[in-house]
Write an enzyme that holds these catalytic residues in place. Structure first.
Site, PDB file in Angstrom:
ATOM      1  N   GLU A   1      -7.986 -45.078 -30.236  1.00 36.62           N
ATOM      2  CA  GLU A   1      -8.617 -45.314 -28.801  1.00 36.62           C
ATOM      3  C   GLU A   1     -10.135 -44.376 -28.999  1.00 36.62           C
ATOM      4  O   GLU A   1      -9.734 -43.114 -29.531  1.00 36.62           O
ATOM      5  CB  GLU A   1      -7.944 -44.831 -27.583  1.00 36.62           C
ATOM      6  CG  GLU A   1      -8.428 -45.383 -26.411  1.00 36.62           C
ATOM      7  CD  GLU A   1      -8.268 -46.951 -26.437  1.00 36.62           C
ATOM      8  OE1 GLU A   1      -8.944 -47.944 -26.816  1.00 36.62           O
ATOM      9  OE2 GLU A   1      -7.037 -47.254 -25.954  1.00 36.62           O
ATOM     10  N   HIS A   2     -11.240 -45.196 -28.802  1.00 35.02           N
ATOM     11  CA  HIS A   2     -12.460 -44.480 -29.202  1.00 35.02           C
ATOM     12  C   HIS A   2     -12.736 -44.232 -30.832  1.00 35.02           C
ATOM     13  O   HIS A   2     -13.278 -43.107 -31.154  1.00 35.02           O
ATOM     14  CB  HIS A   2     -12.526 -43.089 -28.336  1.00 35.02           C
ATOM     15  CG  HIS A   2     -12.813 -43.511 -26.766  1.00 35.02           C
ATOM     16  ND1 HIS A   2     -14.079 -43.714 -26.529  1.00 35.02           N
ATOM     17  CD2 HIS A   2     -12.161 -43.633 -25.698  1.00 35.02           C
ATOM     18  CE1 HIS A   2     -14.224 -44.329 -25.117  1.00 35.02           C
ATOM     19  NE2 HIS A   2     -12.834 -44.113 -24.685  1.00 35.02           N
TER      20      HIS A   2
ATOM     21  N   ASP B   1     -13.314 -47.061 -32.768  1.00 33.73           N
ATOM     22  CA  ASP B   1     -14.100 -48.179 -33.518  1.00 33.73           C
ATOM     23  C   ASP B   1     -15.357 -47.869 -33.630  1.00 33.73           C
ATOM     24  O   ASP B   1     -15.985 -48.274 -34.711  1.00 33.73           O
ATOM     25  CB  ASP B   1     -13.707 -49.387 -32.672  1.00 33.73           C
ATOM     26  CG  ASP B   1     -14.306 -49.463 -31.227  1.00 33.73           C
ATOM     27  OD1 ASP B   1     -14.765 -48.243 -30.737  1.00 33.73           O
ATOM     28  OD2 ASP B   1     -14.261 -50.631 -30.631  1.00 33.73           O
TER      29      ASP B   1
ATOM     30  N   GLY C   1      -9.529 -52.042 -18.455  1.00 28.77           N
ATOM     31  CA  GLY C   1      -9.384 -51.715 -19.735  1.00 28.77           C
ATOM     32  C   GLY C   1      -8.755 -52.917 -20.668  1.00 28.77           C
ATOM     33  O   GLY C   1      -8.287 -52.408 -21.737  1.00 28.77           O
TER      34      GLY C   1
ATOM     35  N   SER D   1     -10.447 -55.882 -21.507  1.00 25.12           N
ATOM     36  CA  SER D   1     -11.464 -56.507 -22.350  1.00 25.12           C
ATOM     37  C   SER D   1     -11.643 -57.929 -21.765  1.00 25.12           C
ATOM     38  O   SER D   1     -11.777 -58.780 -22.338  1.00 25.12           O
ATOM     39  CB  SER D   1     -11.065 -56.906 -23.813  1.00 25.12           C
ATOM     40  OG  SER D   1     -10.858 -55.527 -24.436  1.00 25.12           O
TER      41      SER D   1
ATOM     42  N   SER E   1     -14.593 -58.782 -20.299  1.00 23.23           N
ATOM     43  CA  SER E   1     -15.967 -58.919 -20.821  1.00 23.23           C
ATOM     44  C   SER E   1     -15.858 -59.680 -22.195  1.00 23.23           C
ATOM     45  O   SER E   1     -16.709 -60.702 -22.329  1.00 23.23           O
ATOM     46  CB  SER E   1     -16.869 -58.005 -20.596  1.00 23.23           C
ATOM     47  OG  SER E   1     -16.633 -56.979 -21.453  1.00 23.23           O
TER      48      SER E   1
ATOM     49  N   ASP F   1     -12.727 -54.887 -29.287  1.00 18.85           N
ATOM     50  CA  ASP F   1     -12.441 -55.810 -28.314  1.00 18.85           C
ATOM     51  C   ASP F   1     -12.465 -57.181 -28.670  1.00 18.85           C
ATOM     52  O   ASP F   1     -11.696 -57.936 -28.626  1.00 18.85           O
ATOM     53  CB  ASP F   1     -13.030 -55.559 -27.139  1.00 18.85           C
ATOM     54  CG  ASP F   1     -12.770 -53.980 -26.524  1.00 18.85           C
ATOM     55  OD1 ASP F   1     -11.909 -53.432 -27.113  1.00 18.85           O
ATOM     56  OD2 ASP F   1     -13.435 -53.493 -25.521  1.00 18.85           O
TER      57      ASP F   1
ATOM     58  N   TYR G   1     -18.859 -43.607 -21.174  1.00 16.89           N
ATOM     59  CA  TYR G   1     -18.571 -44.295 -22.531  1.00 16.89           C
ATOM     60  C   TYR G   1     -19.781 -43.977 -23.339  1.00 16.89           C
ATOM     61  O   TYR G   1     -19.409 -43.310 -24.364  1.00 16.89           O
ATOM     62  CB  TYR G   1     -18.479 -45.719 -22.397  1.00 16.89           C
ATOM     63  CG  TYR G   1     -18.208 -46.382 -23.515  1.00 16.89           C
ATOM     64  CD1 TYR G   1     -16.618 -46.499 -24.024  1.00 16.89           C
ATOM     65  CD2 TYR G   1     -18.867 -46.705 -24.255  1.00 16.89           C
ATOM     66  CE1 TYR G   1     -16.434 -47.198 -25.117  1.00 16.89           C
ATOM     67  CE2 TYR G   1     -18.543 -47.493 -25.602  1.00 16.89           C
ATOM     68  CZ  TYR G   1     -17.247 -47.685 -25.927  1.00 16.89           C
ATOM     69  OH  TYR G   1     -17.199 -48.122 -27.142  1.00 16.89           O
TER      70      TYR G   1
HETATM   71  C1  GLA Z   1     -13.936 -49.998 -24.798  1.00 13.48           C
HETATM   72  C2  GLA Z   1     -14.915 -50.701 -25.946  1.00 13.48           C
HETATM   73  C3  GLA Z   1     -14.366 -50.549 -27.252  1.00 13.48           C
HETATM   74  C4  GLA Z   1     -13.506 -49.313 -27.684  1.00 13.48           C
HETATM   75  C5  GLA Z   1     -12.549 -48.594 -26.409  1.00 13.48           C
HETATM   76  C6  GLA Z   1     -12.115 -47.469 -26.893  1.00 13.48           C
HETATM   77  O1  GLA Z   1     -13.035 -51.047 -24.763  1.00 13.48           O
HETATM   78  O2  GLA Z   1     -15.393 -51.781 -25.563  1.00 13.48           O
HETATM   79  O3  GLA Z   1     -15.399 -50.920 -28.020  1.00 13.48           O
HETATM   80  O4  GLA Z   1     -14.646 -48.266 -27.882  1.00 13.48           O
HETATM   81  O5  GLA Z   1     -13.392 -48.756 -25.352  1.00 13.48           O
HETATM   82  O6  GLA Z   1     -11.166 -47.369 -27.771  1.00 13.48           O
END
Ligand code: GLA
Length: 377
Positions: free
Chosen positions: A34-35, A37, A120, A122, A124, A169, A218
């Site tokens: 997580e966080h 990418d 969370g 995805s 979008s 995502d 973010y």
């Molecule tokens: C959101 C972002 C992703 C990623 C996550 C955290 O989902 O769209 O690109 O950074 O947060 O891992």
């Protein structure tokens, strides 16, 4: 009625004719990584059964006509050659952004989805990829490259929704396979599908705290990481390690952010090895450590999510574990556990967790039964 059937019949009702086809893209749950990418690291998301369906057919005019079946049949109509980002951004922005990139004109779209928004998972990225597939199909392009689709969808998130996200995502949604985690190297975009053992289950639980990515937290975390990389003299935190962080004179918040990223990338490697060797205890340790790091070092969790994760971890015991999933500040929690423990854990949650928004507890069990991104005539 299934999502795809609802989409087809919604199109017919809205436009008075049958659609030519329906595109589908799933949502995703991130198992770990997580966080990382946007720091060029490794991530391990998995597609979920919930997703977005987009029915398409020719329009009467040379514009793009869209109907949002989940928003009281609200309509949008625009010229894809000249459309611009809207302020504030909404569902229309995602559709417009994808259409602007593909340049497809004279098409009618009906959109419906089953991914809870702000969770969370995805929604979008799923919307963008499904719209991209529908537009490609309308243009007669039958095999759209998942990487190109993911990049187009990420570009829309950046330029049309103002979220400076990574590529996890969009890649998970465009390239993932149901029932398998997708090991993605976010620097090279190399992927490997990693099937989960049949006697494990992935549980996704809504915390009931709705997440807002666009609210700036973010993008602020991403800036902290970029600052850390610059101070460490590396292009991306993927290139840093614990010794470099220890030797550098970093401000304490920046140090914490960098430490999370470097350790989280290692945890993805540990998690992959644990899945491949059927070691649920090892995977559980990595999931719990990931959550603690997101809570304490990266500071993207919130108390109700921590409470839900703690309850899940206590109930699951050593064989598996739970963590927040996605960008943070609310949203869903992901757990991996023995399939034969699901009923017991569900019963404990029903007793012990009250979502703060007053909603009923929502639990999804993910497996191989979903669909991957694609189009159906
Ligand atoms: C959101 C972002 C992703 C990623 C996550 C955290 O989902 O769209 O690109 O950074 O947060 O891992």
């Amino acid at each position: 009625m299934s999502l795809l059937e609802r989409c087809r019949s919604g199109f017919s009702e809205a436009f008075g004719r049958q659609p030519h086809g329906v595109a589908f893209a799933p949502g995703r749950v991130n198992l770990i990584g997580e966080h990382v990418d946007y720091n060029g690291g490794l991530v391990l998301p998995m597609p979920i059964a919930a997703g977005t369906a987009v029915a398409w057919g020719p329009a009467e005019a040379a514009e793009v006509e869209v109907v949002a079946l989940d928003y009281g049949q609200r309509r949008d109509r625009f010229d894809p050659a000249t459309t611009q980002p809207l302020d504030p951004p909404g569902w229309q922005s995602y559709v417009r952004g994808m259409a602007r990139q593909s340049g497809t004109a004279g098409v009618a779209l009906a959109v419906t989805g089953s991914i809870p928004q702000g969770s969370g998972l995805s929604s979008s990225a799923s919307l963008c990829v499904a719209v991209g597939l529908a537009l490609a199909e309308a243009d007669g392009e039958t095999d759209r490259d998942p990487v190109a689709l993911a990049r187009a969808a990420q570009h829309v998130e950046h330029g049309w929704a103002g979220v400076n996200c990574g590529i996890m995502d969009q890649m998970a949604v465009a390239a993932g396979r149901p029932g398998a985690a997708l090991l993605l190297d976010c620097r090279t975009l190399h992927t490997r599908h990693i099937g989960l053992p049949d006697d494990w289950a992935v549980m996704v639980v809504q915390s009931g705290v709705v997440r807002e990515l666009v609210d700036g937290h973010y993008n602020a975390r991403r800036r902290d990481c970029e600052m850390a990389a610059a101070q460490l003299g590396v292009p991306l935190l993927r290139d840093a390690n614990a010794a470099m962080i220890a030797a550098a004179d970093l401000e304490s918040v920046v140090r914490s952010r960098a430490t999370h990223v470097v350790e989280e990338i290692e945890r993805v490697r540990t998690a992959v090895a644990a899945i491949e060797s059927g070691d649920l205890i090892g995977l559980g340790d990595a999931l719990r450590a990931s959550h603690a790091s997101l809570r304490d070092l990266f500071e993207v969790s919130v108390p109700p999510v921590d409470a839900l994760v703690n309850l899940l971890n206590t109930t699951i015991g050593a064989e598996g574990g739970a963590r927040m999933t996605g960008g943070g500040f609310g949203g869903a929690v992901a757990a991996v556990l023995r399939a034969d423990a699901v009923a017991r854990v569900r019963a404990e949650l029903e007793q012990g967790y009250r979502p703060p928004n007053g909603a009923a507890l929502a639990i999804m069990i993910e497996g191989a039964s979903g669909l991957s991104a694609g189009t159906i005539q």
